[in-house]
Design a protein around this motif. Structure first.
Motif, short mmCIF file in Angstrom:
data_model
loop_
_atom_site.label_atom_id
_atom_site.label_comp_id
_atom_site.label_asym_id
_atom_site.label_seq_id
_atom_site.Cartn_x
_atom_site.Cartn_y
_atom_site.Cartn_z
N ALA A 128 0.85 -1.19 0.00
CA ALA A 128 0.00 0.00 0.00
C ALA A 128 0.89 1.24 0.00
O ALA A 128 1.78 1.37 0.85
CB ALA A 128 -0.90 0.00 1.24
N VAL A 129 0.65 2.12 -0.95
CA VAL A 129 1.44 3.36 -1.01
C VAL A 129 0.60 4.50 -0.45
O VAL A 129 -0.50 4.78 -0.93
CB VAL A 129 1.86 3.68 -2.46
CG1 VAL A 129 2.63 5.00 -2.51
CG2 VAL A 129 2.71 2.55 -3.03
N VAL A 130 1.14 5.13 0.58
CA VAL A 130 0.45 6.24 1.24
C VAL A 130 1.13 7.54 0.83
O VAL A 130 2.35 7.66 0.87
CB VAL A 130 0.48 6.05 2.78
CG1 VAL A 130 -0.03 7.29 3.49
CG2 VAL A 130 -0.36 4.84 3.17
N THR A 131 0.31 8.51 0.42
CA THR A 131 0.89 9.77 -0.03
C THR A 131 0.51 10.96 0.86
O THR A 131 1.03 12.04 0.70
CB THR A 131 0.43 10.08 -1.48
OG1 THR A 131 -0.99 10.14 -1.51
CG2 THR A 131 0.91 9.00 -2.45
N LYS A 132 -0.44 10.72 1.78
CA LYS A 132 -0.94 11.83 2.62
C LYS A 132 -1.01 11.41 4.08
O LYS A 132 -1.04 10.21 4.37
CB LYS A 132 -2.34 12.24 2.17
CG LYS A 132 -2.39 12.68 0.72
CD LYS A 132 -3.74 13.22 0.35
CE LYS A 132 -3.73 13.93 -0.98
NZ LYS A 132 -2.88 13.35 -2.00
N ASN A 133 -1.06 12.39 4.97
CA ASN A 133 -1.14 11.99 6.38
C ASN A 133 -2.36 12.57 7.09
O ASN A 133 -2.34 12.79 8.30
CB ASN A 133 0.16 12.32 7.13
CG ASN A 133 0.35 13.80 7.38
OD1 ASN A 133 -0.60 14.58 7.24
ND2 ASN A 133 1.54 14.20 7.73
N ASP A 134 -3.44 12.80 6.35
CA ASP A 134 -4.66 13.26 7.01
C ASP A 134 -5.22 12.11 7.86
O ASP A 134 -4.93 10.94 7.61
CB ASP A 134 -5.69 13.71 5.96
CG ASP A 134 -6.01 12.59 5.00
OD1 ASP A 134 -6.91 11.81 5.27
OD2 ASP A 134 -5.29 12.47 3.97
N PRO A 135 -6.01 12.45 8.88
CA PRO A 135 -6.48 11.41 9.81
C PRO A 135 -7.23 10.27 9.14
O PRO A 135 -7.10 9.11 9.53
CB PRO A 135 -7.40 12.18 10.77
CG PRO A 135 -7.01 13.61 10.63
CD PRO A 135 -6.44 13.80 9.27
N GLU A 136 -7.98 10.57 8.09
CA GLU A 136 -8.74 9.50 7.42
C GLU A 136 -7.79 8.48 6.77
O GLU A 136 -8.01 7.27 6.84
CB GLU A 136 -9.64 10.10 6.35
CG GLU A 136 -11.11 10.11 6.72
CD GLU A 136 -11.95 10.59 5.56
OE1 GLU A 136 -12.80 9.84 5.12
OE2 GLU A 136 -11.71 11.73 5.11
N THR A 137 -6.74 9.00 6.13
CA THR A 137 -5.76 8.11 5.50
C THR A 137 -5.07 7.26 6.55
O THR A 137 -5.04 6.02 6.46
CB THR A 137 -4.69 8.95 4.75
OG1 THR A 137 -5.34 9.66 3.70
CG2 THR A 137 -3.59 8.07 4.18
N ILE A 138 -4.53 7.91 7.55
CA ILE A 138 -3.77 7.18 8.57
C ILE A 138 -4.71 6.23 9.31
O ILE A 138 -4.32 5.11 9.69
CB ILE A 138 -3.07 8.17 9.54
CG1 ILE A 138 -2.10 9.08 8.75
CG2 ILE A 138 -2.33 7.43 10.65
CD1 ILE A 138 -1.02 8.38 7.95
N GLY A 139 -5.96 6.64 9.46
CA GLY A 139 -6.94 5.79 10.16
C GLY A 139 -7.26 4.51 9.42
O GLY A 139 -7.85 3.60 10.00
N GLN A 140 -6.92 4.42 8.15
CA GLN A 140 -7.22 3.18 7.39
C GLN A 140 -6.10 2.15 7.49
O GLN A 140 -6.27 0.99 7.07
CB GLN A 140 -7.46 3.52 5.92
CG GLN A 140 -8.76 4.26 5.66
CD GLN A 140 -9.11 4.33 4.18
OE1 GLN A 140 -8.25 4.18 3.32
NE2 GLN A 140 -10.38 4.56 3.88
N ILE A 141 -4.98 2.55 8.01
CA ILE A 141 -3.80 1.67 7.93
C ILE A 141 -4.01 0.34 8.64
O ILE A 141 -3.69 -0.73 8.10
CB ILE A 141 -2.54 2.43 8.42
CG1 ILE A 141 -2.13 3.44 7.34
CG2 ILE A 141 -1.40 1.46 8.73
CD1 ILE A 141 -0.93 4.29 7.66
#
Ligand code: URP
Ligand code: ZN
Length: 468
Positions: A128-141
């Protein structure tokens, strides 16, 4: 009754080679020992004089990528995995990049990539490539890890392409890896230093392909490795360096490992056989990839890194663009889509350059092309080893076959290969995927859709112990 018995071969493990026959039933290895003592089989494969190796695991492919730097990938999941299978690879780990296809969150793009990959001829997984660190993105990890995708990647470059992660994002992803048992990986290049170099080169009229390498010298890669190693050490996260190309990287990984840190390096087939000299040839633009090809001292350092256990896996980074696509942006290097094909020839080239040329043992070859990736990335012991209970992903290598690589013989519908004209000794003569013979004597006999999505799970101590 067994489905297949492979007789008279040398079964290669990462630490030893044993002469044993292999019994296969229902897609699994079920017996090791003498064929005479096994139940009858529907098919006997004579492996006399051949190495019987665990199917190759390519930890880095880009099949069916969306347009990258303006060019559409020329290999979809079926075409790409078929070529990989012909070359002795039975598992590939591809990418789901947040933001691709207009997606917003990582789970959106993962859903799309899972659907696309259903046509694969071999088993597959995703980073999984993550490009952003907003709470919704990080919350899916955590959910992504739980669904069997425990390896993450951040691009430290490609700001212009909109996929670069900043340092805060890297830190946030590392913290999640530590918390939820994932492994952090990165494409390590310092974007702003490279951009400055590129601007200066172009302003001075230096647009030839070689300037791609000269504007992204080892310093660009080494600074990023150094930065991410510091962050990994500080957060206590394990680290997997995707496609390391330079000797400075080998030195830094070696030094971090001496301190006991769980850090790993992947290199690529092309970094082990090609130098930046090809960028000065007539097909120079074709060879543009990032990080760029380097000089021979870096090639030598990568081999030495393999021998000394500081380079752990070899991927292909297969990203198939044809010659027209490579030239479509004009003559300047900075408009050339980055990426080169290679999944098909990874196993034969690394075997030939490594084992046949005496640089590494056949056991080290198995480690770097299969077992280590399985261990570091959560597929072991289902994949990466020929043991009772493992998937029957098995490749026969005939060390006596001599060939010259020609694009005309490639199973990929592309007009060039980076390994054109390379003489190789040793070639895969059969590929078995979960008990099914999918390639025999160079002929693909598999099916689109045979491949399955592999849910991966990392060892619980991935962030505290050196797995390999
Ligand atoms: O040049 C490369 N490596 N292209 C593929 C994308 C990436 O950087 O992994
Ligand atoms: Zn990359």
């Amino acid at each position: 009754m067994l489905d297949i018995v492979i007789k008279n071969g040398k079964v290669v493990h990462p630490d030893r080679t044993i002469e044993t026959d292999v019994g296969i039933r229902d897609g699994k290895v079920v017996l090791l020992g003498k064929a005479e003592l096994m139940p009858e089989a529907a098919r006997y494969v004579d492996a006399t004089g051949k190495y019987v190796i665990p199917g190759g695991i390519d930890p880095h492919t880009h099949f069916e990528d969306p347009p990258f730097m303006g060019a559409e990938c020329r290999a979809d999941f079926f075409q790409g995995t078929r070529a990989a299978a012909v070359g002795g690879t039975t598992t590939c780990i591809d990418f789901a990049v947040q933001g691709n296809y207009g997606t917003r969150l990582p789970l959106d793009v993962i859903g799309m990539r899972l659907e696309m990959a259903r046509k694969s001829a071999i088993d597959y997984a995703f980073h999984a490539v993550v490009t952003k660190n907003d709470p919704e993105t990080i919350g899916q990890i955590q959910e992504i890890i739980n669904m069997g995708i425990p390896s993450f990647k951040c691009f430290m470059t490609y700001e212009a392409e909109g996929i670069m992660a900043d340092d805060a994002t890297i830190l946030a992803v590392m913290q999640e890896m530590k918390e939820h048992n994932g492994i952090f990986g990165a494409h390590t290049e310092n974007d702003s230093i490279a951009s400055r170099n590129i601007r200066q080169a172009l302003a001075a009229g230096k647009g030839d392909a070689i300037w791609h390498a000269l504007t992204k010298p080892p310093l660009v890669e080494a600074e990023a490795i150094n930065r991410v190693l510091f962050l990994a050490k500080s957060t206590g996260a394990a680290f997997y360096d995707f496609h390391m190309s330079c000797k400075e990287g080998v030195e830094m990984i070696a030094s971090a490992r001496k301190q006991g840190l769980p850090v790993y390096a992947e290199t690529l087939t092309h970094y082990l056989v090609l130098t930046q000299d090809v960028l000065e040839g007539p097909d120079g633009p074709n060879y543009i990839c990032s990080p760029p090809l380097r000089t021979q001292d870096h090639v030598d350092a990568l081999w030495q890194g393999i021998v000394e256990g500081n380079v752990h896996t070899v991927g292909s980074d297969d990203n198939a663009f044809d010659t027209k696509q490579k030239r479509m942006g004009g003559p300047s290097f900075e408009s050339v889509p980055n990426g080169i094909p290679g999944a098909e020839f990874r196993i034969p080239v690394v075997f030939s350059e490594g084992v046949s040329k005496g640089r590494i043992s056949v056991n080290q070859f198995v480690a770097i092309t299969s077992t280590n990736a399985a261990k570091i990335l959560g597929l072991y012991p289902r994949k990466g080893i020929i043991e009772v209970g493992s998937d029957a992903d098995i490749v026969l290598i005939d060390p006596g076959i001599e060939k010259t690589i020609r694009v005309a013989d490639s199973s990929l519908d592309l007009d060039w290969t980076p390994f054109e004209g390379l003489k190789v000794t040793g070639w895969p003569s059969m590929t078995i995927s979960r008990g099914k013979v999918i390639v025999e004597d160079g002929q693909f006999k598999g099916d689109a859709g045979h491949g399955e999505f592999l849910k991966r799970k990392l060892p619980g101590d991935i962030n505290t112990r050196q797995i390999v």
